[in-house]
Design a protein around this motif. Structure first.
Motif, PDB file in Angstrom:
ATOM      1  N   GLY A 183     -18.979 -21.473 -27.751  1.00  0.00           N
ATOM      2  CA  GLY A 183     -18.067 -21.019 -26.703  1.00  0.00           C
ATOM      3  C   GLY A 183     -18.727 -20.312 -25.539  1.00  0.00           C
ATOM      4  N   THR A 184     -19.970 -19.891 -25.692  1.00  0.00           N
ATOM      5  CA  THR A 184     -20.650 -19.182 -24.600  1.00  0.00           C
ATOM      6  C   THR A 184     -21.279 -20.189 -23.646  1.00  0.00           C
ATOM      7  OG1 THR A 184     -21.110 -17.290 -26.032  1.00  0.00           O
ATOM      8  CG2 THR A 184     -22.433 -17.500 -24.025  1.00  0.00           C
ATOM      9  N   SER A 185     -20.788 -20.183 -22.417  1.00  0.00           N
ATOM     10  CA  SER A 185     -21.267 -21.115 -21.396  1.00  0.00           C
ATOM     11  C   SER A 185     -21.930 -20.353 -20.255  1.00  0.00           C
ATOM     12  CB  SER A 185     -20.096 -21.939 -20.844  1.00  0.00           C
ATOM     13  OG  SER A 185     -19.150 -21.087 -20.214  1.00  0.00           O
ATOM     14  N   ARG A 186     -22.594 -21.091 -19.356  1.00  0.00           N
ATOM     15  CA  ARG A 186     -23.207 -20.464 -18.193  1.00  0.00           C
ATOM     16  C   ARG A 186     -22.154 -19.808 -17.313  1.00  0.00           C
ATOM     17  NH1 ARG A 186     -26.705 -25.360 -15.881  1.00  0.00           N
ATOM     18  NH2 ARG A 186     -24.874 -26.449 -16.682  1.00  0.00           N
ATOM     19  N   GLN A 187     -20.975 -20.405 -17.284  1.00  0.00           N
ATOM     20  CA  GLN A 187     -19.908 -19.843 -16.461  1.00  0.00           C
ATOM     21  C   GLN A 187     -19.460 -18.486 -16.988  1.00  0.00           C
ATOM     22  OE1 GLN A 187     -16.131 -21.802 -16.657  1.00  0.00           O
ATOM     23  NE2 GLN A 187     -15.569 -21.217 -14.563  1.00  0.00           N
ATOM     24  N   LEU A 188     -19.335 -18.358 -18.326  1.00  0.00           N
ATOM     25  CA  LEU A 188     -18.941 -17.073 -18.898  1.00  0.00           C
ATOM     26  C   LEU A 188     -20.027 -16.023 -18.696  1.00  0.00           C
ATOM     27  CD1 LEU A 188     -17.084 -17.893 -22.235  1.00  0.00           C
ATOM     28  CD2 LEU A 188     -16.141 -17.312 -20.004  1.00  0.00           C
ATOM     29  N   LYS A 189     -21.277 -16.437 -18.759  1.00  0.00           N
ATOM     30  CA  LYS A 189     -22.369 -15.494 -18.497  1.00  0.00           C
ATOM     31  C   LYS A 189     -22.336 -15.028 -17.044  1.00  0.00           C
ATOM     32  CE  LYS A 189     -25.618 -17.081 -22.055  1.00  0.00           C
ATOM     33  NZ  LYS A 189     -26.960 -17.649 -22.321  1.00  0.00           N
ATOM     34  N   GLU A 190     -22.014 -15.943 -16.138  1.00  0.00           N
ATOM     35  CA  GLU A 190     -21.876 -15.572 -14.730  1.00  0.00           C
ATOM     36  C   GLU A 190     -20.723 -14.587 -14.547  1.00  0.00           C
ATOM     37  OE1 GLU A 190     -20.630 -17.514 -10.380  1.00  0.00           O
ATOM     38  OE2 GLU A 190     -20.638 -18.754 -12.201  1.00  0.00           O
ATOM     39  N   LEU A 191     -19.616 -14.857 -15.221  1.00  0.00           N
ATOM     40  CA  LEU A 191     -18.453 -13.986 -15.120  1.00  0.00           C
ATOM     41  C   LEU A 191     -18.769 -12.598 -15.661  1.00  0.00           C
ATOM     42  CD1 LEU A 191     -15.489 -13.291 -14.659  1.00  0.00           C
ATOM     43  CD2 LEU A 191     -14.946 -14.449 -16.816  1.00  0.00           C
ATOM     44  N   GLU A 192     -19.461 -12.523 -16.786  1.00  0.00           N
ATOM     45  CA  GLU A 192     -19.790 -11.222 -17.364  1.00  0.00           C
ATOM     46  C   GLU A 192     -20.735 -10.434 -16.472  1.00  0.00           C
ATOM     47  OE1 GLU A 192     -19.159 -12.209 -22.114  1.00  0.00           O
ATOM     48  OE2 GLU A 192     -21.147 -12.453 -21.231  1.00  0.00           O
ATOM     49  N   ALA A 193     -21.712 -11.110 -15.876  1.00  0.00           N
ATOM     50  CA  ALA A 193     -22.622 -10.423 -14.958  1.00  0.00           C
ATOM     51  C   ALA A 193     -21.879  -9.939 -13.718  1.00  0.00           C
ATOM     52  CB  ALA A 193     -23.768 -11.358 -14.569  1.00  0.00           C
ATOM     53  N   LEU A 194     -20.973 -10.775 -13.206  1.00  0.00           N
ATOM     54  CA  LEU A 194     -20.205 -10.404 -12.026  1.00  0.00           C
ATOM     55  C   LEU A 194     -19.264  -9.236 -12.334  1.00  0.00           C
ATOM     56  CD1 LEU A 194     -19.560 -11.208  -9.061  1.00  0.00           C
ATOM     57  CD2 LEU A 194     -17.726 -12.660  -9.983  1.00  0.00           C
ATOM     58  N   THR A 195     -18.634  -9.256 -13.510  1.00  0.00           N
ATOM     59  CA  THR A 195     -17.733  -8.179 -13.908  1.00  0.00           C
ATOM     60  C   THR A 195     -18.482  -6.858 -14.038  1.00  0.00           C
ATOM     61  OG1 THR A 195     -16.293  -9.729 -15.094  1.00  0.00           O
ATOM     62  CG2 THR A 195     -16.108  -7.403 -15.667  1.00  0.00           C
ATOM     63  N   ALA A 196     -19.649  -6.893 -14.659  1.00  0.00           N
ATOM     64  CA  ALA A 196     -20.455  -5.677 -14.809  1.00  0.00           C
ATOM     65  C   ALA A 196     -20.831  -5.113 -13.444  1.00  0.00           C
ATOM     66  CB  ALA A 196     -21.698  -5.980 -15.631  1.00  0.00           C
ATOM     67  N   ARG A 197     -21.198  -5.984 -12.539  1.00  0.00           N
ATOM     68  CA  ARG A 197     -21.550  -5.537 -11.189  1.00  0.00           C
ATOM     69  C   ARG A 197     -20.343  -4.997 -10.448  1.00  0.00           C
ATOM     70  NH1 ARG A 197     -22.524  -8.638  -6.506  1.00  0.00           N
ATOM     71  NH2 ARG A 197     -22.320 -10.567  -7.707  1.00  0.00           N
ATOM     72  N   PHE A 198     -19.189  -5.613 -10.665  1.00  0.00           N
ATOM     73  CA  PHE A 198     -17.968  -5.192  -9.982  1.00  0.00           C
ATOM     74  C   PHE A 198     -17.533  -3.790 -10.410  1.00  0.00           C
ATOM     75  CE2 PHE A 198     -13.238  -5.141  -9.758  1.00  0.00           C
ATOM     76  CZ  PHE A 198     -13.104  -5.245  -8.378  1.00  0.00           C
ATOM     77  N   VAL A 199     -17.590  -3.506 -11.716  1.00  0.00           N
ATOM     78  CA  VAL A 199     -17.125  -2.205 -12.207  1.00  0.00           C
ATOM     79  C   VAL A 199     -18.233  -1.162 -12.243  1.00  0.00           C
ATOM     80  CG1 VAL A 199     -15.323  -3.290 -13.581  1.00  0.00           C
ATOM     81  CG2 VAL A 199     -17.519  -2.776 -14.652  1.00  0.00           C
ATOM     82  N   GLY A 200     -19.473  -1.570 -11.985  1.00  0.00           N
ATOM     83  CA  GLY A 200     -20.576  -0.619 -11.916  1.00  0.00           C
ATOM     84  C   GLY A 200     -21.179  -0.242 -13.248  1.00  0.00           C
ATOM     85  N   LYS A 201     -21.157  -1.151 -14.220  1.00  0.00           N
ATOM     86  CA  LYS A 201     -21.763  -0.889 -15.526  1.00  0.00           C
ATOM     87  C   LYS A 201     -22.946  -1.830 -15.747  1.00  0.00           C
ATOM     88  CE  LYS A 201     -20.195   1.698 -18.098  1.00  0.00           C
ATOM     89  NZ  LYS A 201     -20.442   3.154 -18.242  1.00  0.00           N
ATOM     90  N   GLU A 202     -23.734  -1.549 -16.782  1.00  0.00           N
ATOM     91  CA  GLU A 202     -24.925  -2.338 -17.054  1.00  0.00           C
ATOM     92  C   GLU A 202     -24.598  -3.754 -17.526  1.00  0.00           C
ATOM     93  OE1 GLU A 202     -27.344  -0.285 -19.833  1.00  0.00           O
ATOM     94  OE2 GLU A 202     -27.857   1.362 -18.472  1.00  0.00           O
ATOM     95  N   ASP A 203     -23.565  -3.867 -18.346  1.00  0.00           N
ATOM     96  CA  ASP A 203     -23.262  -5.165 -18.956  1.00  0.00           C
ATOM     97  C   ASP A 203     -21.764  -5.228 -19.244  1.00  0.00           C
ATOM     98  OD1 ASP A 203     -23.631  -7.677 -19.951  1.00  0.00           O
ATOM     99  OD2 ASP A 203     -24.970  -7.089 -21.590  1.00  0.00           O
ATOM    100  N   ALA A 204     -21.278  -6.425 -19.512  1.00  0.00           N
ATOM    101  CA  ALA A 204     -19.857  -6.618 -19.821  1.00  0.00           C
ATOM    102  C   ALA A 204     -19.695  -7.804 -20.745  1.00  0.00           C
ATOM    103  CB  ALA A 204     -19.048  -6.813 -18.544  1.00  0.00           C
ATOM    104  N   MET A 205     -18.571  -7.839 -21.446  1.00  0.00           N
ATOM    105  CA  MET A 205     -18.211  -8.948 -22.314  1.00  0.00           C
ATOM    106  C   MET A 205     -16.748  -9.283 -22.063  1.00  0.00           C
ATOM    107  SD  MET A 205     -18.613  -9.219 -26.444  1.00  0.00           S
ATOM    108  CE  MET A 205     -18.313 -10.761 -27.320  1.00  0.00           C
TER     109      MET A 205
END
Length: 518
Positions: A183-205
């Protein structure tokens, strides 16, 4: 994101447009409304008359049940046998059978369009006292004041929708697997990186369901030997996750930092029950905006308490992310507090982002731990490609990475709409809960009869509103929960205010006027 970078972000020119009182947390604390302003005291006459209304309804319900047992009254198109009553002796069944079912047509109205500023509600009627409904196949267009479409992304056209359609063509509509498998795709990894950057945290899931983001991950983070101090108005998903964790759960009075500090002191001095050993961890579970009260978390104070007593802070930003702060980054943005001060940030994509699912954002260590042990990663399907694409597209619009200022325009419009609409309602004499900057505006109706009448009168005037009563609210605090959107124009809001003014006078629910108490 460093503290310096976040401070620079808060000093952008567009933050001045939002409201100048949040340049830093000290000024925000001075300008925040007091608790009494957020929760006007219920007048004794209103409370007494509301209790009396429920007493009459409950007495009438017992009479109806007695007549049903004698076979003199039918429940819909069928008589209820005595053995059925034995299975439904608790008050919840009694309440549903005799109070809620009688007015069920005020809730759960199906819609037949996107939940934009104008939406289609399916017409329906019942000939068996709301046990079942019939649909003639027609719809009514109403002004939508009930959906969590805060930034107006619930659309049927536009660049975000075009990107979603293209994603469906490329990747289909389902991942067909859970995250640990395929279930883990490049798109989900992009979304998690973008979410972490958006909220100002190191990482997101990210997860495919907002409710499960809390209920499946809180038990993974907290367990036996831990103490959870939970706000009394937390969402059901937070409450369920806390109960499933196995930790000791204690509630504290809503948004009351004095009571919370007393609980923290007691927890540290007394330790665990019986053994009096120190707690392994103490977690503070709170929300950014409380969806039923419209109040904003007192973040500066709770961060101070968290540091003072070495506790962990978990903030549910389901309603605040995207809708609060000069750049839409939630309650941290609103108070200009660096997100590193909060241990775990949780949020959903169903409100401001026009999509579905949720996220948990924290340090690399915490997120890597969740990827290993989270029930949401092990047993739930991964987020579908079109859902993830919608989130990526809308988040980039909010951040301005699409090359336009549309995201900032939506944030500013929502802030203006919230202040204007709330001010006008207060001028009319309605009793409101919550903060001036919250997109959720609870309008107090109190009496159960007026709660349902308000919903039906508004629908008759082409206004789609949500009403809420017991047990979702305290018994004497039935209300209508108005949700505003950046998609609402000034003309729409003025027309809605005109209709609400008429309904308020008709039903006598302008309780700030002395002649409307009873």
């Amino acid at each position: 994101m460093t503290v310096a970078e976040y401070a620079a972000l808060c000093s952008k020119e567009n933050s001045m447009f939002y409201h100048s009182s949040v340049k830093n947390s000290e000024e925000a604390r001075k300008n925040r409304r007091s608790k009494n302003e957020e929760f006007p005291e219920t007048h004794t006459a209103i409370a007494v008359s509301t209790y009396l209304s429920y007493c009459i309804l409950i007495l009438y319900g017992h009479v109806r049940d007695f007549l049903r047992r004698l076979g003199l009254m039918r429940h819909g198109k069928r008589a209820i046998k005595d053995d059925v009553f034995k299975l439904e002796l608790d008050f919840s069944h009694f309440y549903t059978r005799n109070l809620y079912t009688r007015v069920r047509d005020s809730w759960d109205r199906p819609i037949a369009s996107a939940p934009g500023p104008i939406m289609d509600i399916m017409d329906r009627y019942s000939d068996d006292y709301n046990i079942t409904f019939k649909y003639p196949g027609t719809v009514s267009k109403v002004l939508n004041l009930g959906s969590y479409n805060y930034l107006g992304f619930a659309e049927t056209s536009g660049p975000c929708i075009e990107a979603v359609i293209q994603r469906i063509s490329d990747d289909g509509v389902c991942s067909c697997s859970y995250r640990r498998d395929l279930g883990t795709s490049r798109q989900l990894k992009e979304l998690e990186a973008l979410t972490a950057r958006f909220v100002g945290k190191e990482d997101a899931m990210v997860f495919g369901m907002g409710f499960a983001t809390n209920s499946a991950n809180i038990p993974s983070l907290m367990g036996k030997g831990c103490l959870i101090l939970s706000d009394s108005c937390n969402h059901t998903s937070v409450v369920l996750g806390a109960r499933l964790s196995g930790a000791v759960v204690r509630k504290f009075k809503h948004n009351d930092m004095v009571v919370l500090e007393k609980e923290l002191r007691k927890a540290i001095t007394d330790g665990q029950p019986k053994t009096h050993k120190p707690w392994k961890k103490i977690f503070l579970l709170v929300e950014g905006i409380y969806s039923m009260e419209g109040t904003i978390l007192k973040l500066p104070e709770i961060v101070e308490l968290k540091k003072k007593y070495k506790a962990y802070l978990y903030v549910d930003e389901a309603h605040s992310i995207g809708a609060l702060g000069p750049t839409g980054r939630g309650v941290c943005d609103y108070f200009c507090i660096d997100p590193s001060e909060i241990d775990i940030l949780m949020g959903t994509f169903t409100k401001s982002f026009g999509s579905a699912g949720g996220y948990v954002a924290a340090s690399h260590e915490i997120i890597n731990f969740l990827r290993k042990v989270s029930y949401g990663a092990a047993y739930a399907s991964a987020m579908s490609p079109p859902i993830a694409q919608m989130i990526v597209s809308t988040m980039k619009v909010i951040m301005g990475e699409d090359g336009s200022s549309d995201g900032q325009r939506r944030i500013n419009t929502l802030a203006e709409n919230c202040r204007y609409f709330r001010k006008r309602l207060q001028e009319m004499g309605f009793v409101l809960y919550g903060s001036d900057h919250s997109p959720v505006i609870p309008l107090l109706l109190y009496h159960p009869g007026r709660v349902t009448a308000f919903s039906k009168e508004c629908l008759r005037r082409k206004l789609g509103v949500v009403v809420v009563g017991y047990p979702a609210t305290p018994l004497v605090e039935g209300r209508s929960r108005i949700c505003l959107s950046a998609a609402h124009t000034k003309e729409m809001l003025d027309w809605a205010l005109e209709q609400l003014d008429i309904v308020g006078d008709l039903l006598r629910v302008k309780y700030n006027k002395i002649n409307n108490w009873i």
